[in-house]
Design a protein around this motif. Sequence first.
Motif, mmCIF file in Angstrom:
data_model
loop_
_atom_site.group_PDB
_atom_site.id
_atom_site.type_symbol
_atom_site.label_atom_id
_atom_site.label_comp_id
_atom_site.label_asym_id
_atom_site.label_seq_id
_atom_site.Cartn_x
_atom_site.Cartn_y
_atom_site.Cartn_z
ATOM 1 N N ASN A 35 0.801 -1.227 0.000
ATOM 2 C CA ASN A 35 0.000 0.000 0.000
ATOM 3 C C ASN A 35 0.830 1.272 0.000
ATOM 4 O O ASN A 35 0.276 2.378 0.047
ATOM 5 N N ASP A 36 2.176 1.140 -0.040
ATOM 6 C CA ASP A 36 2.987 2.364 -0.004
ATOM 7 C C ASP A 36 2.753 3.233 -1.234
ATOM 8 O O ASP A 36 2.808 4.465 -1.158
ATOM 9 N N HIS A 37 2.462 2.587 -2.400
ATOM 10 C CA HIS A 37 2.202 3.377 -3.617
ATOM 11 C C HIS A 37 0.923 4.199 -3.472
ATOM 12 O O HIS A 37 0.814 5.305 -4.011
ATOM 13 N N LEU A 38 -0.080 3.660 -2.728
ATOM 14 C CA LEU A 38 -1.305 4.413 -2.505
ATOM 15 C C LEU A 38 -1.010 5.666 -1.692
ATOM 16 O O LEU A 38 -1.496 6.759 -2.001
ATOM 17 N N PHE A 39 -0.203 5.507 -0.655
ATOM 18 C CA PHE A 39 0.192 6.644 0.182
ATOM 19 C C PHE A 39 0.889 7.711 -0.657
ATOM 20 O O PHE A 39 0.527 8.890 -0.615
ATOM 21 N N VAL A 40 1.862 7.288 -1.429
ATOM 22 C CA VAL A 40 2.642 8.232 -2.236
ATOM 23 C C VAL A 40 1.774 8.902 -3.295
ATOM 24 O O VAL A 40 1.787 10.141 -3.445
ATOM 25 N N ASP A 41 1.006 8.123 -4.044
ATOM 26 C CA ASP A 41 0.187 8.671 -5.131
ATOM 27 C C ASP A 41 -0.870 9.633 -4.606
ATOM 28 O O ASP A 41 -1.133 10.686 -5.227
ATOM 29 N N GLU A 42 -1.488 9.285 -3.467
ATOM 30 C CA GLU A 42 -2.559 10.146 -2.951
ATOM 31 C C GLU A 42 -1.995 11.454 -2.416
ATOM 32 O O GLU A 42 -2.591 12.526 -2.602
ATOM 33 N N VAL A 43 -0.849 11.397 -1.764
ATOM 34 C CA VAL A 43 -0.218 12.631 -1.273
ATOM 35 C C VAL A 43 0.136 13.539 -2.443
ATOM 36 O O VAL A 43 -0.133 14.753 -2.422
ATOM 37 N N LYS A 44 0.717 12.962 -3.503
ATOM 38 C CA LYS A 44 1.075 13.777 -4.669
ATOM 39 C C LYS A 44 -0.159 14.387 -5.307
ATOM 40 O O LYS A 44 -0.154 15.567 -5.714
#
Length: 558
Positions: free
Chosen positions: A456-465
């Motif tokens: 789920n780290d990509h979800l964290f990164v993508d949503e923050v961006k």
Amino acid sequence: MAFEPFKGVRPLTRASALRDSLAGVMLASMNVPQLLGYARIAGMPAVTGLYAGFLPLVAFACFGASRHLVVAADSATATIFASRLSTMAAPGSAEYVALAGMTALLTALMLLIARVFRLGFLADFLSRTVLVGFLTGVGVQVGIAMLGDMLGLTVSSRRTVVQLGQIVKQLPHLHWPTFAIAAAVVALILVFKHYRPRWPVPLVTVVAGIAFSASLNFAAHGISIMGPVAGGLPPFSFPAVGWFQVMDLLQVAASCFVIIVAQSAATSRAFAQQYHERTDDDANLLGLAAANVAAGLSGAFVVNGSPTQTAMGDSAGARSQFAQLVFAGVVLLVLLFASRWLQYLPHCVLAAIVFTIAVGLVHIGQLIDIRKESRGEFRLAVTTAIAVVVIGVENGILIAIGLSLLRHVRHSYRPHTMVLVPNEQGRWLPETSQPGMQTAPGLIVYRFGADLFYANDHLFVDEVKLLVDSAPATVRCLVVDATAITDLDYSAGRSVNDLCEELEHRGIKVVFGRVNRYLRADMDRHGITPVVGAGNIYQTLHEALAAARPDLNIHAEN
């Protein structure tokens, strides 16, 4: 922890012994017919149901810890191994009995291994939702399997869907006297179960069925009866099973193991909590292993901590394993002195008793409650029930466990994420994260609802961006509310590092709030702390917001 024999019996006083003795007799009067029914479900000779209610109870009382758990034959485990063993040998044959005994011993070995390595926590991986769906599926499967005997029809298949088709095709040829007797028994048991649940109506129907069958010669009128039933003490021997057959039985034993661990632990915990007693799942695992060794060596089959029989024992007044020892004593008396009368028992009476057991396993009320509270878990329960009915119990339970774990992983993979936004009164409240949201001009307070790991780290990164890029005002500070983040793995550490470095290059300050000591240790270990700056990591959200205010000139508080 040292082994304490008869832990579930002690302390025992004269008054408690008398109370539990009466409860044990009452429990036996209600359960002896059910033991015969469980043998029917298992495809075993009827007398083996009584075997399963004798030495296994004594073994658990000696080695187990629960004061309330009744360990004997159970419909769930009986259905599991019957679905597989029926493809390996003819039900009721000597080879089938040997295979059932070996399955019990393999299950005991797995339970013993679980005890040695203190794996009692495995019970937590089979959720109550899955158990409700599983037992509902078992109830439907067992109920359909009993229709043939209740209607006087011949059913050759062991697959539920095929059985139902065979019954429908033969309906014009049903045997009306058989059906009338079965319907009367079902009606009597269900009515008295509702209004007088403590009355031993199943025992009364068995005695009446035997009496009428013997005096009126039911067999001569086309009503099928059990025939000669072996009596006396159970035979003691090691099951004669080949090595390759043992390998085939491992999956069956594993399925039984999972159900036993989950169902027994849930039942023992529930009753221990009710009476404010301590639970010892590991000691109970030892008791369950001993009970299945006793079953495997005495010609019986897999035994389990039965929720229904435990509830019956509790309603009868049982408060320790002494009641179960008395129950076993009554079963012994039946084996020694009453087994010859069982030959007159009509199959339709026994099938009707089993059918009422199956009805009790279909928890419509609980399914409705689950649907009201969580449609996702309701779908999981229904899927489990359908899998058990269509695919079979053995594979159905494994599918159910897989679906349960996948649902848990999905929650972690796609957790709830929120942004603090001001309401009409200017107070910051969490709202589901959407592009274009911001907490205040230049500030985004972002909350991630799960641990950060590789999935789920990509979800964290993508949503923050996305939040930063779509903000109505240029973002100067991002505050990460880490309330739900207690763990961060290597992959997530790399992703968070890259994100923080990118935001820093864009002139955006990153601050972490509500960082617990476990997360802080992970941040230090994965090199996030030097990138963010130790001065931008706080234990509370208020401190994190205070660190953001000088740059933003904001005054609102969460």
